[in-house]
Design a protein around this motif. Structure first.
Motif, PDB file in Angstrom:
ATOM      1  N   ALA A 295       4.542   4.140 -14.723  1.00  0.00           N
ATOM      2  CA  ALA A 295       3.981   3.943 -16.002  1.00  0.00           C
ATOM      3  C   ALA A 295       2.851   4.789 -16.191  1.00  0.00           C
ATOM      4  O   ALA A 295       2.278   5.014 -17.393  1.00  0.00           O
ATOM      5  CB  ALA A 295       3.920   2.470 -16.281  1.00  0.00           C
ATOM      6  N   GLY A 296       2.028   5.191 -15.139  1.00  0.00           N
ATOM      7  CA  GLY A 296       0.800   5.993 -15.170  1.00  0.00           C
ATOM      8  C   GLY A 296      -0.349   5.311 -15.592  1.00  0.00           C
ATOM      9  O   GLY A 296      -1.287   5.846 -16.480  1.00  0.00           O
TER      10      GLY A 296
ATOM     11  N   CYS B  88       1.465  -1.765  -8.165  1.00  0.00           N
ATOM     12  CA  CYS B  88       1.681  -0.307  -7.702  1.00  0.00           C
ATOM     13  C   CYS B  88       2.863   0.395  -8.350  1.00  0.00           C
ATOM     14  O   CYS B  88       2.490   1.795  -8.620  1.00  0.00           O
ATOM     15  CB  CYS B  88       1.640  -0.134  -6.405  1.00  0.00           C
ATOM     16  SG  CYS B  88       0.445  -0.784  -5.158  1.00  0.00           S
ATOM     17  N   ALA B  89       3.764  -0.168  -8.792  1.00  0.00           N
ATOM     18  CA  ALA B  89       5.023   0.374  -9.425  1.00  0.00           C
ATOM     19  C   ALA B  89       4.429   0.783 -11.022  1.00  0.00           C
ATOM     20  O   ALA B  89       4.765   1.938 -11.662  1.00  0.00           O
ATOM     21  CB  ALA B  89       5.999  -0.512  -9.765  1.00  0.00           C
TER      22      ALA B  89
ATOM     23  N   ALA C  82       0.844  -1.317   0.056  1.00  0.00           N
ATOM     24  CA  ALA C  82      -0.061   0.075  -0.116  1.00  0.00           C
ATOM     25  C   ALA C  82       1.024   1.184  -0.111  1.00  0.00           C
ATOM     26  O   ALA C  82       1.744   1.330   0.573  1.00  0.00           O
ATOM     27  CB  ALA C  82      -0.996   0.001   1.281  1.00  0.00           C
ATOM     28  N   ASP C  83       0.452   2.179  -0.745  1.00  0.00           N
ATOM     29  CA  ASP C  83       1.276   3.482  -0.902  1.00  0.00           C
ATOM     30  C   ASP C  83       0.237   4.522  -1.399  1.00  0.00           C
ATOM     31  O   ASP C  83      -0.340   4.398  -2.626  1.00  0.00           O
ATOM     32  CB  ASP C  83       2.343   3.470  -1.823  1.00  0.00           C
ATOM     33  CG  ASP C  83       3.398   4.637  -2.059  1.00  0.00           C
ATOM     34  OD1 ASP C  83       2.848   5.781  -1.447  1.00  0.00           O
ATOM     35  OD2 ASP C  83       4.605   4.681  -2.442  1.00  0.00           O
ATOM     36  N   ASN C  84       0.047   5.693  -0.630  1.00  0.00           N
ATOM     37  CA  ASN C  84      -0.834   6.441  -1.270  1.00  0.00           C
ATOM     38  C   ASN C  84      -0.695   7.229  -2.590  1.00  0.00           C
ATOM     39  O   ASN C  84      -1.384   7.688  -3.066  1.00  0.00           O
ATOM     40  CB  ASN C  84      -0.814   7.700  -0.087  1.00  0.00           C
ATOM     41  CG  ASN C  84      -1.663   7.425   1.058  1.00  0.00           C
ATOM     42  OD1 ASN C  84      -2.200   6.395   1.406  1.00  0.00           O
ATOM     43  ND2 ASN C  84      -1.687   8.352   2.056  1.00  0.00           N
ATOM     44  N   LYS C  85       0.577   7.098  -3.021  1.00  0.00           N
ATOM     45  CA  LYS C  85       1.030   7.470  -4.035  1.00  0.00           C
ATOM     46  C   LYS C  85       0.477   6.777  -5.565  1.00  0.00           C
ATOM     47  O   LYS C  85       0.574   7.145  -6.539  1.00  0.00           O
ATOM     48  CB  LYS C  85       2.578   7.624  -4.346  1.00  0.00           C
ATOM     49  CG  LYS C  85       3.089   8.815  -3.367  1.00  0.00           C
ATOM     50  CD  LYS C  85       4.747   8.549  -3.783  1.00  0.00           C
ATOM     51  CE  LYS C  85       5.426   9.732  -2.688  1.00  0.00           C
ATOM     52  NZ  LYS C  85       6.767   9.617  -2.845  1.00  0.00           N
ATOM     53  N   SER C  86       0.169   5.464  -5.036  1.00  0.00           N
ATOM     54  CA  SER C  86      -0.182   4.654  -6.340  1.00  0.00           C
ATOM     55  C   SER C  86      -1.342   3.967  -5.686  1.00  0.00           C
ATOM     56  O   SER C  86      -2.651   4.189  -6.660  1.00  0.00           O
ATOM     57  CB  SER C  86       1.022   3.725  -6.593  1.00  0.00           C
ATOM     58  OG  SER C  86       1.337   2.869  -5.429  1.00  0.00           O
TER      59      SER C  86
ATOM     60  N   LEU D 246       7.476 -12.744  -8.599  1.00  0.00           N
ATOM     61  CA  LEU D 246       7.042 -11.738  -9.555  1.00  0.00           C
ATOM     62  C   LEU D 246       6.903 -10.487  -8.576  1.00  0.00           C
ATOM     63  O   LEU D 246       6.441  -9.587  -9.199  1.00  0.00           O
ATOM     64  CB  LEU D 246       5.839 -12.094 -10.312  1.00  0.00           C
ATOM     65  CG  LEU D 246       6.025 -13.041 -11.428  1.00  0.00           C
ATOM     66  CD1 LEU D 246       4.657 -13.299 -11.944  1.00  0.00           C
ATOM     67  CD2 LEU D 246       6.893 -12.433 -12.583  1.00  0.00           C
ATOM     68  N   THR D 247       6.907 -10.474  -7.257  1.00  0.00           N
ATOM     69  CA  THR D 247       6.419  -9.366  -6.255  1.00  0.00           C
ATOM     70  C   THR D 247       5.316  -8.588  -7.086  1.00  0.00           C
ATOM     71  O   THR D 247       5.368  -7.643  -7.173  1.00  0.00           O
ATOM     72  CB  THR D 247       7.726  -8.379  -6.418  1.00  0.00           C
ATOM     73  OG1 THR D 247       8.154  -7.844  -7.653  1.00  0.00           O
ATOM     74  CG2 THR D 247       9.057  -8.953  -5.664  1.00  0.00           C
TER      75      THR D 247
END
Length: 342
Positions: free
Chosen positions: A276-277, A270-271, A244-248, A263-264
């Motif tokens: 990559a938007g 989230c990445a 969890a990340d508020n940015k994504s 594969l994380t």
């Protein structure tokens, strides 16, 4: 003059109301109860109703926290505890058995605001493992405790402890005996002792967005049936089964854990959103419908973005799942289009 002042006052009030609306995030909770070979017909109508009722109960428990202005962390804990306490799911009370006939529980939690996280693996006496994950996150300098150390920390924290037999249910015990028999017969026939594919699934999880715009994710599981020698899956591993990340976004995963680790999965989704938007749906579908099956794995994820967008993506025949926000309450078991509005 009065008209001008009245107009300005009305305009200010409208602007303040708009700003308040803008400041309040669209509170949302999404849950899952495991993915796998859940083809229509596997369960009786009564069993399906029981699963959907419990999913609805978990959603209500989590959403009630959010409606009262509570934190996303509190909401996911409430939802997951509801499922841990139910014998229907492979977590807490309904956990599957290891090859040695024991119940070993894994869990993790993550705060999207601070990126703090807590996890535990191989727990045997903690009634609600998700509470232990949170205690580790908030009351220790570490991220993960395992086995005896995790149980000991839970005792120090005053969490509810139970005897190992609390987790035993006849349904899981009978499935374990069936699996053990199948393994012995396979070994006798010279086919090795490979674990039957359907026994690799089961987990519960939740992701939530609170009114302050904070995300959180949590996962809890009994792991893989017939797992050996202290095996740990993806559920307690930050970035694999939970992120969890508020940015994504916030992610909780379920499926064949070995592949989710390699594969994380949770972090990759989230990445892709952050760097990559991509939308949460695009990122989840890329991982679950392409990268994961290309490697040979399967399962599913629930993903929630900071704008309230969400997806419940899986490449198995079904996934216990549900979502609740201001406009929708839905629970489902089978294919992508099948759903039940509450």
């Amino acid at each position: 003059m009065r008209f001008v002042l009245g107009f300005l006052a009305a305009l200010w009030a409208a602007g303040a109301a708009f700003a308040a609306d803008e400041a309040s995030a669209p509170i949302t909770i999404v849950i899952h109860g495991g993915a796998g070979a859940l083809a229509p017909g596997r369960y009786t109508p009564e069993e399906e109703a029981a699963y959907k009722a419990k999913l609805g109960e978990a959603l209500d428990a989590g959403y009630a926290v959010l409606e009262e202005g509570g934190a996303a962390l509190d909401a996911i804990e409430a939802a997951i505890v509801t499922m841990e306490d139910s014998p229907l799911f492979n977590a807490g009370k309904g956990a599957v058995f290891t090859r040695d006939g024991k119940n070993e529980l894994d869990t993790s939690i993550m705060d999207g605001r601070t990126l703090n996280a807590g996890a535990a693996a191989g727990v045997t006496t903690v009634k609600n493992p998700i509470k232990l994950a949170r205690a580790i996150m908030e009351n220790s300098e570490h991220v993960m405790f395992a086995r005896d150390g995790a149980d000991k920390f839970a005792k120090e924290q005053g969490l509810d402890l139970v005897k190992p037999e609390y987790f035993r249910t006849e349904r899981r015990w009978n499935a374990y005996k069936k699996a053990l028999k199948a393994e012995k017969e396979a070994a006798k026939d010279g086919k090795g002792a490979a674990l039957p594919h359907p026994f690799k699934y089961g987990t519960v999880g939740a992701v939530a967005l609170d009114a302050d715009g904070n995300l959180a994710a949590g996962t809890s599981t009994g792991g893989m049936m017939m797992k050996r020698y202290g095996r740990v899956g993806d559920s307690p591993i930050i970035g694999a089964g939970t992120f969890a990340d508020n940015k994504s976004c916030a992610v909780s995963a379920t499926g064949w854990g070995e592949y989710f680790i390699r594969l994380t999965i949770a972090r990759d989704i989230c990445a892709q959103v952050e760097y990559a938007g991509k939308t949460v749906e695009e990122a989840a579908d890329d991982v679950i419908h392409h990268r994961l099956p290309d490697l040979g794995g399967d399962g599913g994820v629930i993903v929630l973005g900071p704008d309230g967008s969400y997806v419940m993506s899986f490449n198995t025949k079904g996934m216990f799942r549900g979502v609740k926000n201001a406009d929708t309450q839905m629970v489902a078991i089978y294919g992508e289009t099948e759903a039940t509005e509450e």
